[in-house]
Design a protein around this motif. Structure first.
Motif, PDB file in Angstrom:
ATOM      1  N   UNK A   1       0.831  -1.199   0.000  1.00 37.19           N
ATOM      2  CA  UNK A   1       0.000   0.000   0.000  1.00 37.19           C
ATOM      3  C   UNK A   1       0.870   1.255   0.000  1.00 37.19           C
ATOM      4  N   UNK A   2       1.812   1.339   0.920  1.00 38.58           N
ATOM      5  CA  UNK A   2       2.725   2.485   0.948  1.00 38.58           C
ATOM      6  C   UNK A   2       3.658   2.435  -0.255  1.00 38.58           C
ATOM      7  N   UNK A   3       4.101   1.254  -0.587  1.00 40.78           N
ATOM      8  CA  UNK A   3       4.861   0.993  -1.813  1.00 40.78           C
ATOM      9  C   UNK A   3       4.131  -0.133  -2.540  1.00 40.78           C
ATOM     10  N   UNK A   4       4.316  -0.261  -3.850  1.00 41.07           N
ATOM     11  CA  UNK A   4       3.526  -1.242  -4.592  1.00 41.07           C
ATOM     12  C   UNK A   4       3.873  -2.710  -4.319  1.00 41.07           C
ATOM     13  N   UNK A   5       5.043  -2.995  -3.824  1.00 37.66           N
ATOM     14  CA  UNK A   5       5.448  -4.387  -3.592  1.00 37.66           C
ATOM     15  C   UNK A   5       5.032  -4.863  -2.212  1.00 37.66           C
ATOM     16  N   UNK A   6       4.920  -6.174  -2.065  1.00 36.18           N
ATOM     17  CA  UNK A   6       4.643  -6.808  -0.777  1.00 36.18           C
ATOM     18  C   UNK A   6       5.836  -7.714  -0.474  1.00 36.18           C
ATOM     19  N   UNK A   7       6.341  -7.677   0.737  1.00 38.28           N
ATOM     20  CA  UNK A   7       7.484  -8.542   1.055  1.00 38.28           C
ATOM     21  C   UNK A   7       7.127  -9.497   2.188  1.00 38.28           C
ATOM     22  N   UNK A   8       7.521  -9.229   3.392  1.00 41.56           N
ATOM     23  CA  UNK A   8       7.339 -10.125   4.534  1.00 41.56           C
ATOM     24  C   UNK A   8       7.197  -9.272   5.770  1.00 41.56           C
ATOM     25  N   UNK A   9       6.948  -9.918   6.894  1.00 42.92           N
ATOM     26  CA  UNK A   9       6.714  -9.150   8.103  1.00 42.92           C
ATOM     27  C   UNK A   9       7.303  -9.754   9.352  1.00 42.92           C
ATOM     28  N   UNK A  10       6.625  -9.536  10.427  1.00 38.59           N
ATOM     29  CA  UNK A  10       7.084  -9.861  11.768  1.00 38.59           C
ATOM     30  C   UNK A  10       7.408 -11.346  11.953  1.00 38.59           C
ATOM     31  N   UNK A  11       6.581 -12.287  11.489  1.00 36.70           N
ATOM     32  CA  UNK A  11       6.911 -13.707  11.702  1.00 36.70           C
ATOM     33  C   UNK A  11       8.239 -14.122  11.056  1.00 36.70           C
ATOM     34  N   UNK A  12       8.535 -13.563   9.900  1.00 39.56           N
ATOM     35  CA  UNK A  12       9.800 -13.900   9.226  1.00 39.56           C
ATOM     36  C   UNK A  12      10.977 -13.374  10.043  1.00 39.56           C
ATOM     37  N   UNK A  13      10.886 -12.130  10.498  1.00 39.29           N
ATOM     38  CA  UNK A  13      11.975 -11.571  11.302  1.00 39.29           C
ATOM     39  C   UNK A  13      12.163 -12.380  12.584  1.00 39.29           C
ATOM     40  N   UNK A  14      11.076 -12.737  13.234  1.00 35.76           N
ATOM     41  CA  UNK A  14      11.149 -13.490  14.491  1.00 35.76           C
ATOM     42  C   UNK A  14      11.852 -14.838  14.288  1.00 35.76           C
ATOM     43  N   UNK A  15      11.549 -15.507  13.196  1.00 32.69           N
ATOM     44  CA  UNK A  15      12.185 -16.809  12.952  1.00 32.69           C
ATOM     45  C   UNK A  15      13.660 -16.653  12.589  1.00 32.69           C
ATOM     46  N   UNK A  16      13.998 -15.604  11.863  1.00 32.34           N
ATOM     47  CA  UNK A  16      15.397 -15.376  11.484  1.00 32.34           C
ATOM     48  C   UNK A  16      16.232 -14.959  12.693  1.00 32.34           C
ATOM     49  N   UNK A  17      15.619 -14.237  13.627  1.00 32.80           N
ATOM     50  CA  UNK A  17      16.353 -13.805  14.825  1.00 32.80           C
ATOM     51  C   UNK A  17      16.988 -15.001  15.539  1.00 32.80           C
TER      52      UNK A  17
END
Length: 107
Positions: A40-56
């Protein structure tokens, strides 16, 4: 001046994400960059909080979250709790609100 290399996981092969992250760590990258996009803010969609949490759990690298989302204040605390060491946002209409959100995330 000190330069820091922060490879973006957005360019990783997501079928081998753990391996790609390990390669950046072994190659000397102290940071990992997370381009978070909501479509919405930018046209692409990437990933969010669950991905960061698992990578941490998989790395000791500094995790840098770049929030390119509408109303980013809503997400500052959640990204901090998911393991973000640094959080920066693309835009904000109210600097006071942004500072309050960042301070709240530090608690």
């Amino acid at each position: 001046m000190k330069y820091v290399i922060a490879p973006s996981i957005l360019s990783a092969d997501f079928t081998q994400l753990g391996k790609d992250i390990k390669e950046t760590e072994e190659g000397g990258a102290a940071y990992l960059h997370f381009d978070v996009m909501d479509g919405m803010f930018v046209p692409n969609i990437s990933f969010g909080i669950p991905v960061m949490k698992s990578i941490r759990k998989a790395t000791h690298q500094v995790m840098d979250a770049h929030l390119m989302v509408q109303d980013p204040i809503r997400y500052v605390k959640a990204f901090k709790e998911a393991g973000a060491d640094l959080i920066h946002i693309e835009t904000m209409s109210d600097t006071y609100e942004m500072k309050a959100a960042v301070l709240a995330a530090k608690e």
